[in-house]
Design a protein around this motif. Structure first.
Motif, PDB file in Angstrom:
ATOM      1  N   GLY A 198       0.808  -1.222   0.000  1.00 16.22           N
ATOM      2  CA  GLY A 198       0.000   0.000   0.000  1.00 16.22           C
ATOM      3  C   GLY A 198       0.832   1.258   0.000  1.00 16.22           C
ATOM      4  N   LEU A 199       2.083   1.137  -0.435  1.00 16.92           N
ATOM      5  CA  LEU A 199       2.972   2.307  -0.428  1.00 16.92           C
ATOM      6  C   LEU A 199       3.009   2.983  -1.801  1.00 16.92           C
ATOM      7  CD1 LEU A 199       5.768   0.605   1.678  1.00 16.92           C
ATOM      8  CD2 LEU A 199       4.288   2.488   2.444  1.00 16.92           C
ATOM      9  N   LEU A 200       3.225   4.295  -1.750  1.00 15.95           N
ATOM     10  CA  LEU A 200       3.172   5.124  -2.962  1.00 15.95           C
ATOM     11  C   LEU A 200       4.509   5.137  -3.701  1.00 15.95           C
ATOM     12  CD1 LEU A 200       1.749   7.462  -4.632  1.00 15.95           C
ATOM     13  CD2 LEU A 200       2.709   9.034  -2.932  1.00 15.95           C
ATOM     14  N   TYR A 201       4.421   5.149  -5.027  1.00 12.80           N
ATOM     15  CA  TYR A 201       5.611   5.282  -5.879  1.00 12.80           C
ATOM     16  C   TYR A 201       5.311   6.315  -6.959  1.00 12.80           C
ATOM     17  CZ  TYR A 201       9.079   3.809  -9.461  1.00 12.80           C
ATOM     18  OH  TYR A 201      10.064   3.762 -10.421  1.00 12.80           O
ATOM     19  N   ILE A 202       6.112   7.383  -6.958  1.00 15.01           N
ATOM     20  CA  ILE A 202       5.962   8.429  -7.978  1.00 15.01           C
ATOM     21  C   ILE A 202       7.186   8.392  -8.886  1.00 15.01           C
ATOM     22  CG2 ILE A 202       5.769  10.923  -8.407  1.00 15.01           C
ATOM     23  CD1 ILE A 202       4.703  11.242  -5.546  1.00 15.01           C
ATOM     24  N   THR A 203       6.971   8.321 -10.197  1.00 12.26           N
ATOM     25  CA  THR A 203       8.117   8.437 -11.111  1.00 12.26           C
ATOM     26  C   THR A 203       8.035   9.769 -11.835  1.00 12.26           C
ATOM     27  OG1 THR A 203       6.909   7.220 -12.822  1.00 12.26           O
ATOM     28  CG2 THR A 203       8.494   5.990 -11.570  1.00 12.26           C
ATOM     29  N   VAL A 204       9.197  10.357 -12.067  1.00 18.01           N
ATOM     30  CA  VAL A 204       9.290  11.555 -12.882  1.00 18.01           C
ATOM     31  C   VAL A 204      10.177  11.207 -14.066  1.00 18.01           C
ATOM     32  CG1 VAL A 204       9.801  14.010 -12.946  1.00 18.01           C
ATOM     33  CG2 VAL A 204       9.203  12.931 -10.748  1.00 18.01           C
ATOM     34  N   THR A 235      14.138   8.947 -21.261  1.00 20.91           N
ATOM     35  CA  THR A 235      13.780   7.702 -20.564  1.00 20.91           C
ATOM     36  C   THR A 235      13.328   6.708 -21.631  1.00 20.91           C
ATOM     37  OG1 THR A 235      13.163   8.844 -18.522  1.00 20.91           O
ATOM     38  CG2 THR A 235      12.228   6.649 -18.865  1.00 20.91           C
ATOM     39  N   THR A 236      14.155   5.681 -21.859  1.00 18.55           N
ATOM     40  CA  THR A 236      13.869   4.777 -22.981  1.00 18.55           C
ATOM     41  C   THR A 236      14.199   3.324 -22.644  1.00 18.55           C
ATOM     42  OG1 THR A 236      16.086   5.091 -23.866  1.00 18.55           O
ATOM     43  CG2 THR A 236      14.408   6.574 -24.699  1.00 18.55           C
ATOM     44  N   GLY A 237      13.867   2.443 -23.558  1.00 17.94           N
ATOM     45  CA  GLY A 237      14.278   1.041 -23.517  1.00 17.94           C
ATOM     46  C   GLY A 237      13.839   0.300 -22.269  1.00 17.94           C
ATOM     47  N   GLY A 238      14.754  -0.493 -21.754  1.00 18.23           N
ATOM     48  CA  GLY A 238      14.455  -1.388 -20.644  1.00 18.23           C
ATOM     49  C   GLY A 238      14.060  -0.693 -19.352  1.00 18.23           C
ATOM     50  N   VAL A 239      14.405   0.561 -19.200  1.00 20.57           N
ATOM     51  CA  VAL A 239      13.971   1.288 -18.007  1.00 20.57           C
ATOM     52  C   VAL A 239      12.524   1.746 -18.170  1.00 20.57           C
ATOM     53  CG1 VAL A 239      14.352   3.422 -16.665  1.00 20.57           C
ATOM     54  CG2 VAL A 239      16.256   1.882 -17.151  1.00 20.57           C
ATOM     55  N   THR A 240      12.167   2.206 -19.390  1.00 22.21           N
ATOM     56  CA  THR A 240      10.758   2.498 -19.671  1.00 22.21           C
ATOM     57  C   THR A 240       9.921   1.234 -19.471  1.00 22.21           C
ATOM     58  OG1 THR A 240      11.297   4.210 -21.264  1.00 22.21           O
ATOM     59  CG2 THR A 240       9.119   3.216 -21.477  1.00 22.21           C
ATOM     60  N   ALA A 241      10.459   0.094 -19.943  1.00 22.28           N
ATOM     61  CA  ALA A 241       9.709  -1.162 -19.878  1.00 22.28           C
ATOM     62  C   ALA A 241       9.850  -1.848 -18.526  1.00 22.28           C
ATOM     63  CB  ALA A 241      10.156  -2.100 -20.997  1.00 22.28           C
ATOM     64  N   SER A 242      10.299  -1.105 -17.505  1.00 16.00           N
ATOM     65  CA  SER A 242      10.273  -1.658 -16.148  1.00 16.00           C
ATOM     66  C   SER A 242       9.910  -0.535 -15.168  1.00 16.00           C
ATOM     67  CB  SER A 242      11.579  -2.383 -15.801  1.00 16.00           C
ATOM     68  OG  SER A 242      12.686  -1.521 -15.833  1.00 16.00           O
ATOM     69  N   PHE A 243      10.809  -0.165 -14.285  1.00 18.71           N
ATOM     70  CA  PHE A 243      10.382   0.672 -13.160  1.00 18.71           C
ATOM     71  C   PHE A 243       9.939   2.094 -13.510  1.00 18.71           C
ATOM     72  CE2 PHE A 243      15.041   0.867 -13.258  1.00 18.71           C
ATOM     73  CZ  PHE A 243      15.293   2.219 -13.166  1.00 18.71           C
ATOM     74  N   ALA A 244      10.317   2.626 -14.691  1.00 19.49           N
ATOM     75  CA  ALA A 244       9.869   3.980 -15.041  1.00 19.49           C
ATOM     76  C   ALA A 244       8.353   4.039 -15.227  1.00 19.49           C
ATOM     77  CB  ALA A 244      10.572   4.474 -16.303  1.00 19.49           C
ATOM     78  N   MET A 245       7.788   2.982 -15.794  1.00 15.02           N
ATOM     79  CA  MET A 245       6.356   2.959 -16.114  1.00 15.02           C
ATOM     80  C   MET A 245       5.518   2.298 -15.014  1.00 15.02           C
ATOM     81  SD  MET A 245       5.134   4.373 -18.785  1.00 15.02           S
ATOM     82  CE  MET A 245       5.943   5.487 -19.916  1.00 15.02           C
ATOM     83  N   GLU A 246       6.137   1.986 -13.876  1.00 12.58           N
ATOM     84  CA  GLU A 246       5.419   1.260 -12.839  1.00 12.58           C
ATOM     85  C   GLU A 246       4.974   2.136 -11.682  1.00 12.58           C
ATOM     86  OE1 GLU A 246       7.539  -3.032 -13.880  1.00 12.58           O
ATOM     87  OE2 GLU A 246       8.306  -1.839 -12.215  1.00 12.58           O
ATOM     88  N   GLY A 247       5.149   3.441 -11.816  1.00  9.20           N
ATOM     89  CA  GLY A 247       4.718   4.341 -10.753  1.00  9.20           C
ATOM     90  C   GLY A 247       3.197   4.354 -10.618  1.00  9.20           C
ATOM     91  N   ASP A 248       2.730   4.601  -9.383  1.00  9.68           N
ATOM     92  CA  ASP A 248       1.292   4.835  -9.199  1.00  9.68           C
ATOM     93  C   ASP A 248       0.924   6.133  -9.893  1.00  9.68           C
ATOM     94  OD1 ASP A 248       0.631   2.717  -7.211  1.00  9.68           O
ATOM     95  OD2 ASP A 248       2.188   3.764  -6.072  1.00  9.68           O
ATOM     96  N   ILE A 249       1.855   7.086  -9.808  1.00  6.12           N
ATOM     97  CA  ILE A 249       1.656   8.384 -10.433  1.00  6.12           C
ATOM     98  C   ILE A 249       2.893   8.663 -11.280  1.00  6.12           C
ATOM     99  CG2 ILE A 249       1.433  10.865  -9.982  1.00  6.12           C
ATOM    100  CD1 ILE A 249      -0.002   9.863  -7.295  1.00  6.12           C
ATOM    101  N   ILE A 250       2.661   9.002 -12.544  1.00  8.04           N
ATOM    102  CA  ILE A 250       3.771   9.221 -13.467  1.00  8.04           C
ATOM    103  C   ILE A 250       3.761  10.670 -13.940  1.00  8.04           C
ATOM    104  CG2 ILE A 250       4.816   8.501 -15.657  1.00  8.04           C
ATOM    105  CD1 ILE A 250       3.616   5.723 -15.246  1.00  8.04           C
ATOM    106  N   LEU A 251       4.818  11.401 -13.578  1.00  6.00           N
ATOM    107  CA  LEU A 251       4.988  12.778 -14.032  1.00  6.00           C
ATOM    108  C   LEU A 251       6.057  12.771 -15.125  1.00  6.00           C
ATOM    109  CD1 LEU A 251       5.277  14.540 -10.530  1.00  6.00           C
ATOM    110  CD2 LEU A 251       3.204  13.896 -11.760  1.00  6.00           C
TER     111      LEU A 251
END
Lengths: 285, 260
Positions: free
Chosen positions: A191-197, A202-218
């Motif tokens: 139940g913890l929050l994750y915000i990505t900015v 931001t491309t490739g394998g980082v986009t396809a993993s933790f960059a796009m996994e935020g609850d809120i994406i800025l």
């Protein structure tokens, strides 16, 4: 409201902006977008953004300085270094250059900090370290941070900059996508929050993993955000790509980001979101 | 065999494809379609079937054999809706307590304007997150090409078995050579450097088993593989801490001595 601006830089390399050192007086920076010459202090006072809206690339530590409360950042896992598990040709040299250029041991730095009085675990990726590519050290650090945040019931706020998985570490780099995603999921399941900015690029394998996994994406205005490289796509589809393709504004339009936020309004936006998630009461540090 | 020879072997259109495996290893396969959001990606096939007496969900990346089949299947390069269909079927498997078997064979996720518009990165990321805690056994068989994130999106599993000539890599050797040395013709060197063969993956602990290709595609080949699959599924069904073990499996890759 959308802070959009017409993007004119011809390629990735131009986005950094040229800096000029005049014979006397202050250092100046030329904006690659509007070609205005800015005094360094003027750009600094605008958190390294131009009057036209262009966001200059900035280093990981400078960013944390802008985005966290003064003196609140306490680094974690800073002793983890990039390694060369495959003895990949030329990688050793590249790593030592990356260390010299960035002053860092891996492509991400992290720790705990306060953002507008709200505690958080934070990470910030470093473009000068092999364009923020994800090696085993990067994946390990991201995983450790999510495990730490889970153990201490802290939200995570992360600024991504990455060319993707680091090919010089082979299959183990690819496995970091799985490892970090699993750690994000465990943190999320508490139940913890994750915000990505998402910042440029931001491309490739980082986009396809933790960059796009935020609850809120800025996302910062004008940043390149996507999965596949533009050149690869052009070669596959054999056509010119549409204007503004794979930018923050593009992913906002297609529903893959919550908002595009100017760096100047970023800290306030993040602290407001943290506060709405119980920020100040949640003093786990 | 040199690494690049294996890459070329893994890509041969004459090799059995995912559907060949599905029809030979399982009985009563019923194919399901669509991601319930955008469409149906033909590069990914999925459905339910019997593995001997065990109902399973099976999902494969299908390349096709003939030129027209390969066109129709987009050469086994899935779009975001393919990954979303796979996730939908995996969540369905979890609901009905069915083990999941994925059959992977792709040069990578599709690179195109539409794929980017519909969130290729997000689709892969979502699969990785959800598969990490999916509460049923997952076994992946890598039968040919394991192309980067596009392959991993169906391979966050309890077991990874690789065919003898299958390859698994963070980037294609051609792509690697062209980025690093600006020379795509150095692909053979890149293939060696990337350590992408089944035995490399086995040494790294990423692959758990290497499947001999001695009788590839024969009745005996499928019968032996089917028996192994059934045994392994039975072992995994008995594990109470399955998702914890899965977490630790991936946690160990590139681990540093820095415990909390």
């Amino acid at each position: 409201m959308l802070l959009s601006f017409e993007y004119k830089a011809k390629n990735e390399l131009e986005k950094d902006g040229r800096s000029t050192a005049p014979l006397y007086g202050e250092k100046e920076i030329v904006c690659p977008n509007c070609h205005r010459t800015l005094k360094e202090s003027e750009a600094e006072s605008r958190l390294m953004t131009c009057i036209c809206g262009h966001h200059f690339r900035i280093g990981a530590r400078k960013r944390l300085g802008y985005m966290t409360d003064e003196g609140s950042f306490s680094e974690l896992f800073g002793d983890i270094e990039a390694s060369d598990p495959l003895s990949f040709p030329g990688y050793g040299e590249k790593l030592s250059k990356a260390r010299d250029a960035s002053g860092e041991r891996e492509s991400v730095i992290m720790g705990t900090a306060m953002i507008g009085g709200c505690p958080a675990a934070v990470f910030s990726m470093e473009s000068l370290f092999m364009m923020g590519s994800m090696g085993t050290g990067t994946g390990e650090k991201i995983t450790l941070l999510f495990e730490y945040a889970r153990a201490h019931s802290l939200p995570v706020v992360g600024w991504t900059v990455s060319g993707g998985a680091r090919m010089q570490e082979g299959l183990l780099s690819l496995m970091q996508m799985a490892k970090t995603s699993a750690a994000v999921k465990r943190h999320s399941d508490r139940g913890l929050l994750y915000i990505t900015v998402l910042t440029d690029p931001t491309t490739g394998g980082v986009t396809a993993s933790f960059a796009m996994e935020g609850d809120i994406i800025l996302a910062e205005p004008g940043a390149t955000v996507g999965f596949a490289g533009k050149r690869v796509i052009e070669e596959t589809v054999r056509q010119k790509l549409p204007r503004g393709f794979q930018t923050s504004e593009f992913i906002l339009e297609h529903g893959f980001a919550d908002m595009v936020v100017s760096r100047i309004a970023e800290k306030e936006t993040i602290s407001s979101i943290l506060a709405l998630h119980g920020g100040k009461r949640n003093a786990g540090i | 065999m040199q690494a690049y020879e294996r890459v070329k072997t893994a890509r041969l259109s004459s090799r059995p494809t995912a559907l060949d495996y599905i029809h030979s290893l399982f009985s009563g396969f019923i194919e399901f379609h669509g991601d319930r959001r955008h469409g149906d990606d033909k590069a990914i096939v999925g459905g339910i079937a019997w593995l001997s007496s065990i109902p399973v969900t099976v999902i494969g990346i299908e390349k096709g054999h003939t030129a027209s089949e390969r066109m129709e299947r987009s050469f086994g390069a899935p779009e975001p809706e393919g990954y979303r269909k796979a996730l939908r079927l995996m969540k369905q498997a979890e609901k009905f307590s069915r083990p999941v078997i994925t059959i992977v064979d792709t040069s990578g996720a599709y690179c195109g304007v539409g794929a980017e518009k519909r969130g290729q990165g997000e689709a892969i990321a979502r699969n990785l997150m959800e598969m990490s805690t999916l509460d049923v056994p997952i076994i992946t068989i890598l039968i040919g090409e394991g192309g980067s994130g596009g392959a991993l999106a169906l391979a966050l599993s309890d077991r990874l078995w690789m065919l003898e000539n299958a390859v698994y890599s963070v980037i294609s050797p051609e792509g690697c050579a062209s980025i690093l040395w600006r020379d795509g013709s150095k692909a053979a060197e890149a293939a060696e450097a990337l350590c992408l063969t089944a035995s490399d993956a086995y040494s790294a602990g990423v692959a758990d088993r290497i499947i001999s290709e001695e009788n590839l595609g024969s009745k005996e080949f499928y019968a032996a593989l089917k028996a192994d699959l059934r045994d392994e599924i039975e072992v995994l069904i008995g594990k109470e801490d399955l998702t914890e073990l899965r977490y630790q499996r991936f946690r160990s890759f590139g681990r540093r001595e820095n415990d909390l």
